[in-house]
Design an enzyme around this catalytic site. Structure first.
Site, PDB file in Angstrom:
ATOM      1  N   SER A 139      42.561  44.482  35.485  1.00  0.00           N
ATOM      2  CA  SER A 139      43.566  45.452  35.024  1.00  0.00           C
ATOM      3  C   SER A 139      44.845  45.185  35.804  1.00  0.00           C
ATOM      4  CB  SER A 139      43.065  46.865  35.342  1.00  0.00           C
ATOM      5  OG  SER A 139      44.089  47.818  35.212  1.00  0.00           O
ATOM      6  N   TYR A 152      38.738  53.432  41.061  1.00  0.00           N
ATOM      7  CA  TYR A 152      38.926  52.540  39.906  1.00  0.00           C
ATOM      8  C   TYR A 152      39.858  51.376  40.258  1.00  0.00           C
ATOM      9  CZ  TYR A 152      40.324  50.711  35.379  1.00  0.00           C
ATOM     10  OH  TYR A 152      40.581  49.858  34.324  1.00  0.00           O
TER      11      TYR A 152
HETATM   12  N1  NAP Z   1      42.268  50.926  28.239  1.00  0.00           N
HETATM   13  C1  NAP Z   1      42.995  50.654  29.306  1.00  0.00           C
HETATM   14  O1  NAP Z   1      44.053  51.270  29.547  1.00  0.00           O
HETATM   15  C2  NAP Z   1      42.576  49.555  30.248  1.00  0.00           C
HETATM   16  C3  NAP Z   1      43.540  48.979  31.073  1.00  0.00           C
HETATM   17  C4  NAP Z   1      43.157  47.959  31.945  1.00  0.00           C
HETATM   18  C5  NAP Z   1      41.851  47.538  31.986  1.00  0.00           C
HETATM   19  N2  NAP Z   1      40.913  48.128  31.163  1.00  0.00           N
HETATM   20  C6  NAP Z   1      39.528  47.647  31.269  1.00  0.00           C
HETATM   21  O2  NAP Z   1      39.145  47.117  30.015  1.00  0.00           O
HETATM   22  C7  NAP Z   1      37.719  47.145  29.915  1.00  0.00           C
HETATM   23  C8  NAP Z   1      37.335  47.675  28.554  1.00  0.00           C
HETATM   24  O3  NAP Z   1      37.739  49.031  28.482  1.00  0.00           O
HETATM   25  P1  NAP Z   1      38.387  49.666  27.173  1.00  0.00           P
HETATM   26  O4  NAP Z   1      39.776  50.026  27.494  1.00  0.00           O
HETATM   27  O5  NAP Z   1      38.109  48.838  25.983  1.00  0.00           O
HETATM   28  O6  NAP Z   1      37.578  51.042  27.132  1.00  0.00           O
HETATM   29  P2  NAP Z   1      36.462  51.603  26.125  1.00  0.00           P
HETATM   30  O7  NAP Z   1      36.997  51.641  24.754  1.00  0.00           O
HETATM   31  O8  NAP Z   1      36.001  52.875  26.767  1.00  0.00           O
HETATM   32  O9  NAP Z   1      35.319  50.513  26.197  1.00  0.00           O
HETATM   33  C9  NAP Z   1      34.469  50.395  27.299  1.00  0.00           C
HETATM   34  C10 NAP Z   1      33.248  49.613  26.893  1.00  0.00           C
HETATM   35  O10 NAP Z   1      32.383  49.519  28.040  1.00  0.00           O
HETATM   36  C11 NAP Z   1      31.095  49.956  27.663  1.00  0.00           C
HETATM   37  N3  NAP Z   1      30.406  50.581  28.782  1.00  0.00           N
HETATM   38  C12 NAP Z   1      30.848  51.598  29.555  1.00  0.00           C
HETATM   39  N4  NAP Z   1      29.893  51.953  30.428  1.00  0.00           N
HETATM   40  C13 NAP Z   1      28.829  51.137  30.202  1.00  0.00           C
HETATM   41  C14 NAP Z   1      27.537  51.028  30.768  1.00  0.00           C
HETATM   42  N5  NAP Z   1      27.122  51.862  31.721  1.00  0.00           N
HETATM   43  N6  NAP Z   1      26.702  50.074  30.302  1.00  0.00           N
HETATM   44  C15 NAP Z   1      27.093  49.243  29.295  1.00  0.00           C
HETATM   45  N7  NAP Z   1      28.301  49.317  28.716  1.00  0.00           N
HETATM   46  C16 NAP Z   1      29.152  50.251  29.158  1.00  0.00           C
HETATM   47  C17 NAP Z   1      31.322  50.941  26.539  1.00  0.00           C
HETATM   48  O11 NAP Z   1      30.207  51.009  25.671  1.00  0.00           O
HETATM   49  P3  NAP Z   1      29.139  52.207  25.604  1.00  0.00           P
HETATM   50  O12 NAP Z   1      29.863  53.489  25.904  1.00  0.00           O
HETATM   51  O13 NAP Z   1      28.614  52.075  24.227  1.00  0.00           O
HETATM   52  O14 NAP Z   1      28.129  51.852  26.628  1.00  0.00           O
HETATM   53  C18 NAP Z   1      32.477  50.306  25.786  1.00  0.00           C
HETATM   54  O15 NAP Z   1      32.001  49.341  24.876  1.00  0.00           O
HETATM   55  C19 NAP Z   1      37.230  47.983  31.090  1.00  0.00           C
HETATM   56  O16 NAP Z   1      36.736  47.127  32.100  1.00  0.00           O
HETATM   57  C20 NAP Z   1      38.491  48.707  31.554  1.00  0.00           C
HETATM   58  O17 NAP Z   1      38.439  49.032  32.928  1.00  0.00           O
HETATM   59  C21 NAP Z   1      41.257  49.114  30.293  1.00  0.00           C
END
Ligand code: NAP
Length: 260
Positions: A139, A152
């Site tokens: 991130s 985080y």
């Molecule tokens: N959105 C942002 O602003 C942002 C910015 C920078 C970095 N990121 C990073 O991008 C990555 C993806 O996040 P996103 O933004 O796409 O959020 P998201 O839509 O909430 O997706 C998160 C994914 O991780 C899975 N997950 C969460 N906990 C889990 C667990 N215990 N076991 C297995 N799978 C799990 C969720 O699936 P289930 O709930 O079905 O398990 C979902 O598919 C993360 O690492 C996040 O930190 C996000």
């Protein structure tokens, strides 16, 4: 040649968008997340639209031994993974004095522990083949301390540091290692982490498809560091010029709730 890609956190957000792009180009997939119904639905669509093989693994990456289970299950079925995308992760908003320790430990289990074990297990086979790649989703938070999301931001600093070090170690092996560092992005993360009303997310988020387009293109080019969006590339360069305490104060001003 078509590849096999394993994506954790493929049920929504960035992981699902990356899966869309790999599938569209005819690659086979292993999709991991807890939401089995969503993964089954996605897999069905990819098979029908693109004729690719898709394996669904409904797994909770907070649980001990799960990464090993995933690796063993794929070995038994003779599925070789060419690209590993460690994308699953979540955040938690709030003052460290008030946040829930169990959730923070689960966060460390998913964002750090599972990512590290998955990399440890899948990398040797890629090295043997002298091809493939690992992409770890960090991130922009990886570049500075994050008051009000202290754990985080620290997990993402780990991911970035680990990934860049590994990339150096693996030079010349034919295997690429990439850190993806998105800025605030419109996904399920926003509500799950409780950051929606922070200034960080109120002042504009990136569209998830744009993040995935840059990430997918540059992963295939073997880039080490991907920071989607020019504004985020600029912001992540600031710690080089500002004293750390001032930088931390600047981040605090952005993580505060709107109105504070
Ligand atoms: N959105 C942002 O602003 C942002 C910015 C920078 C970095 N990121 C990073 O991008 C990555 C993806 O996040 P996103 O933004 O796409 O959020 P998201 O839509 O909430 O997706 C998160 C994914 O991780 C899975 N997950 C969460 N906990 C889990 C667990 N215990 N076991 C297995 N799978 C799990 C969720 O699936 P289930 O709930 O079905 O398990 C979902 O598919 C993360 O690492 C996040 O930190 C996000």
């Amino acid at each position: 040649m078509k590849k096999t890609v394993l994506i954790t956190g493929a049920s929504g957000g960035i992981g699902k968008e990356l899966a869309d792009r790999f599938a569209k180009d005819g690659n086979n997939m292993v999709l991991v997340a807890r939401s089995e119904a969503k993964l089954i639905e996605l897999a069905k669509g990819y098979r029908e639209r693109y004729g690719v093989h898709v394996k669904v693994l409904a797994k909770d990456l907070t649980l001990p031994g799960v990464a090993e289970e995933i690796y063993d299950e794929l070995k038994n079925e003779e599925i070789d993974v060419d690209y590993l995308v460690n994308n699953a992760g979540f955040g938690l908003y709030g003052s460290f004095l008030e946040t829930d320790l169990d959730q923070e430990m689960n966060m460390i289990d998913v964002n750090i522990k599972a990512l590290t074990i998955m990399t440890k297990l899948f990398l040797p086979d890629m090295i043997k083949q002298r091809q493939g790649g690992v992409m770890n989703v960090a991130s922009v938070a990886a570049f500075y301390p994050g008051p009000l999301m202290a754990v985080y931001f620290a997990t993402k600093a780990y991911v970035l540091s680990f990934t860049e070090a590994l990339e150096n170690e693996l030079t010349g092996t034919g295997v690429t290692v990439t850190a993806l560092c998105p800025g605030p992005t419109a996904t399920g993360f926003v509500d799950r982490s409780g950051v929606r009303s922070s200034k960080l997310y109120q002042s504009g988020v990136m569209e998830v498809g744009m993040v995935a387009d840059e990430a997918y293109r540059d992963l295939l080019r073997g880039k080490t560091l991907i920071i989607p969006g020019a504004i985020h590339r600029f912001i992540t360069s600031l710690p080089r010029f500002l004293p750390r305490k001032i930088m931390t104060g600047q981040i605090r001003a952005r993580t505060e709730h709107v109105g504070r």
